[in-house]
Design an enzyme around this catalytic site. Structure first.
Site, PDB file in Angstrom:
ATOM      1  N   ASP A  58      -7.006  -1.980  10.894  1.00 61.58           N
ATOM      2  CA  ASP A  58      -8.088  -1.152  10.362  1.00 61.58           C
ATOM      3  C   ASP A  58      -9.308  -1.349  11.256  1.00 61.58           C
ATOM      4  O   ASP A  58     -10.247  -2.053  10.890  1.00 61.58           O
ATOM      5  CB  ASP A  58      -8.359  -1.611   8.919  1.00 61.58           C
ATOM      6  CG  ASP A  58      -9.147  -0.605   8.119  1.00 61.58           C
ATOM      7  OD1 ASP A  58      -9.291   0.540   8.570  1.00 61.58           O
ATOM      8  OD2 ASP A  58      -9.624  -0.973   7.029  1.00 61.58           O
ATOM      9  N   GLU A  96     -10.498  10.515  11.421  1.00 64.85           N
ATOM     10  CA  GLU A  96     -11.086  11.160  10.235  1.00 64.85           C
ATOM     11  C   GLU A  96     -11.864  12.420  10.596  1.00 64.85           C
ATOM     12  O   GLU A  96     -12.590  12.442  11.594  1.00 64.85           O
ATOM     13  CB  GLU A  96     -12.012  10.127   9.556  1.00 64.85           C
ATOM     14  CG  GLU A  96     -12.336  10.464   8.136  1.00 64.85           C
ATOM     15  CD  GLU A  96     -12.532   9.224   7.255  1.00 64.85           C
ATOM     16  OE1 GLU A  96     -12.041   8.132   7.602  1.00 64.85           O
ATOM     17  OE2 GLU A  96     -13.182   9.370   6.221  1.00 64.85           O
ATOM     18  N   LYS A 133      -7.345  12.146   8.894  1.00 64.03           N
ATOM     19  CA  LYS A 133      -7.830  11.454   7.695  1.00 64.03           C
ATOM     20  C   LYS A 133      -8.869  12.326   6.989  1.00 64.03           C
ATOM     21  O   LYS A 133      -9.825  12.799   7.613  1.00 64.03           O
ATOM     22  CB  LYS A 133      -8.477  10.145   8.149  1.00 64.03           C
ATOM     23  CG  LYS A 133      -8.044   8.955   7.349  1.00 64.03           C
ATOM     24  CD  LYS A 133      -8.590   7.704   7.957  1.00 64.03           C
ATOM     25  CE  LYS A 133      -8.994   6.755   6.869  1.00 64.03           C
ATOM     26  NZ  LYS A 133      -9.609   5.543   7.410  1.00 64.03           N
ATOM     27  N   THR A 168      -7.802   9.666   2.241  1.00 64.20           N
ATOM     28  CA  THR A 168      -8.554   8.420   2.136  1.00 64.20           C
ATOM     29  C   THR A 168      -9.559   8.482   0.987  1.00 64.20           C
ATOM     30  O   THR A 168      -9.625   9.469   0.265  1.00 64.20           O
ATOM     31  CB  THR A 168      -9.228   8.128   3.502  1.00 64.20           C
ATOM     32  OG1 THR A 168      -9.779   6.824   3.460  1.00 64.20           O
ATOM     33  CG2 THR A 168     -10.319   9.133   3.828  1.00 64.20           C
ATOM     34  N   PHE A 214      -7.691   2.586  -1.981  1.00 66.86           N
ATOM     35  CA  PHE A 214      -8.606   1.497  -1.645  1.00 66.86           C
ATOM     36  C   PHE A 214      -8.471   0.382  -2.681  1.00 66.86           C
ATOM     37  O   PHE A 214      -8.397   0.655  -3.883  1.00 66.86           O
ATOM     38  CB  PHE A 214     -10.051   2.004  -1.620  1.00 66.86           C
ATOM     39  CG  PHE A 214     -10.433   2.687  -0.322  1.00 66.86           C
ATOM     40  CD1 PHE A 214      -9.544   3.509   0.343  1.00 66.86           C
ATOM     41  CD2 PHE A 214     -11.695   2.506   0.224  1.00 66.86           C
ATOM     42  CE1 PHE A 214      -9.899   4.135   1.536  1.00 66.86           C
ATOM     43  CE2 PHE A 214     -12.062   3.129   1.412  1.00 66.86           C
ATOM     44  CZ  PHE A 214     -11.165   3.947   2.072  1.00 66.86           C
TER      45      PHE A 214
HETATM   46  C1  E4P Z   1      -9.233   2.494   5.917  1.00 66.67           C
HETATM   47  O1  E4P Z   1      -8.520   3.450   5.942  1.00 66.67           O
HETATM   48  C2  E4P Z   1     -10.482   2.446   5.169  1.00 66.67           C
HETATM   49  O2  E4P Z   1     -11.405   3.314   5.731  1.00 66.67           O
HETATM   50  C3  E4P Z   1     -10.982   1.023   5.152  1.00 66.67           C
HETATM   51  O3  E4P Z   1      -9.919   0.167   4.787  1.00 66.67           O
HETATM   52  C4  E4P Z   1     -12.176   0.827   4.260  1.00 66.67           C
HETATM   53  O4  E4P Z   1     -12.487  -0.534   4.167  1.00 66.67           O
HETATM   54  P1  E4P Z   1     -13.857  -1.083   3.545  1.00 66.67           P
HETATM   55  O5  E4P Z   1     -13.854  -0.814   2.086  1.00 66.67           O
HETATM   56  O6  E4P Z   1     -13.821  -2.553   3.864  1.00 66.67           O
HETATM   57  O7  E4P Z   1     -14.960  -0.373   4.274  1.00 66.67           O
END
Ligand code: E4P
Length: 312
Positions: A18, A89, A125, A149, A171
């Site tokens: 990431d 993205e 994305k 996302t 997330f």
């Molecule tokens: C990945 O696709 C996301 O954008 C990322 O894991 C977000 O991580 P964060 O919540 O630490 O910013």
């Protein structure tokens, strides 16, 4: 001594970096990599990229062109280091505009093709808004793969599966952040972590109904959250947490495994149902809005940097 955690994890889940940090990608040898506007901003600020970015900024026809050129430049570098997907993205500002998302996504794919990179390597994305998911549905029909996302709720996950998207990024850490902020004294460790619970629920729902959409846990705050999802299709992990995994040697257990689909998928949700479910979920509504704002903010910072380089 057991193998390091990262090597063990790689036998259970596809590990994704990431980051836009090239050195970290070289070091941890992930299969795929994901970036977002905040990570592209960080990567663009790297001193070694200054001259190349200045040239891109001067050649660009306008600021949108410059932003896409930078994202594809960094994405192409990453493509040469990983064998799998690289996620790029689309502008966060387009999160509520299906047509504009389609136009921008197609332009990103064309730009990658000019770099000799085919659409099979790229995941576009897109934020998991209703409009974003509609755009993804159309792009998938055109053979453009998407990574949906800023996914915080089951309603978003259902809509993405209904749309037949290639991959979702539910997330974890940002769900934990919200809950910790709301209930500072609660115990969210281990199995009580609400972000982990959310990914497990989505994973079980997808596998149980035979959806082919890949589940990629994202946004981790600690290695415990990652290990609690060992076996998930993909996990996208920051360099700091990849380093922690590479340095520890306990034995890990696979906690998620695909099962044979038991029932066919439920009826797809319509727009009204999706919006209602989102509105019922304060965490998802707030985190989606905040996530879009934050990405748009970092995009503005990158625009400023490119504007300055253009004049230099
Ligand atoms: C990945 O696709 C996301 O954008 C990322 O894991 C977000 O991580 P964060 O919540 O630490 O910013």
């Amino acid at each position: 001594m057991a193998e390091d955690l990262l090597s063990q994890l790689k036998t259970m889940s596809t590990v994704v970096a990431d980051t836009g940090d090239i050195e970290a990608i070289r070091r941890f040898e992930p299969t795929d990599a994901t970036t977002n506007p905040s990570l592209i901003l960080q990567a663009a600020q790297h001193e070694g990229r200054r001259e190349r970015l200045a040239a891109i900024a001067r050649e660009a026809t306008d600021i949108d062109d410059a932003l896409d050129a930078v994202a594809v430049e960094i994405g192409s570098e990453i493509c040469s280091l990983v064998p799998g997907y690289v996620s790029t993205e689309v502008s966060a500002r387009l999160s509520f505009d299906t047509e504009a998302t389609l136009t921008r996504a197609r332009a990103l794919i064309e730009r990658y093709e000019r770099h000799g990179i085919g659409p099979e390597r790229i995941l576009i994305k897109i934020a998991s808004t209703w409009e974003g998911i509609r755009a993804a549905r159309q792009l998938e029909r055109e053979g453009i793969h998407c990574n949906l996302t800023l996914l915080f709720s089951f309603a978003q996950a259902q809509a993405c599966a209904d749309a037949g998207v290639t991959l979702v990024s539910p997330f974890v850490g940002r769900i934990l952040d919200w809950n910790r902020n709301k209930w500072p004294d609660a115990d969210f460790s281990g199995d009580n972590d609400p972000g982990v619970k959310s990914v497990k629920r989505i994973y079980e729902h997808y596998k149980g109904h035979g959806y082919r959409t890949i589940v990629m846990g994202a946004s981790f705050r600690n290695t415990g959250e990652i290990l609690a999802l060992a076996g998930c299709d993909r996990l996208t992990i920051s360099p700091a947490l990849l380093a922690e995994l590479a340095e520890s040697h306990e034995r890990i257990e696979r906690l998620l495994s695909p099962i044979d689909a038991e029932t066919s998928p439920p009826e797809p949700q319509d727009e009204g149902e999706f919006r209602w479910e989102m509105n019922e979920d304060a965490m998802a509504t707030e985190k989606l809005a905040e996530g879009i704002r934050k990405f748009a903010d970092d995009q503005r910072k990158l625009e400023k940097l490119l504007g300055e380089l253009r004049q230099a």
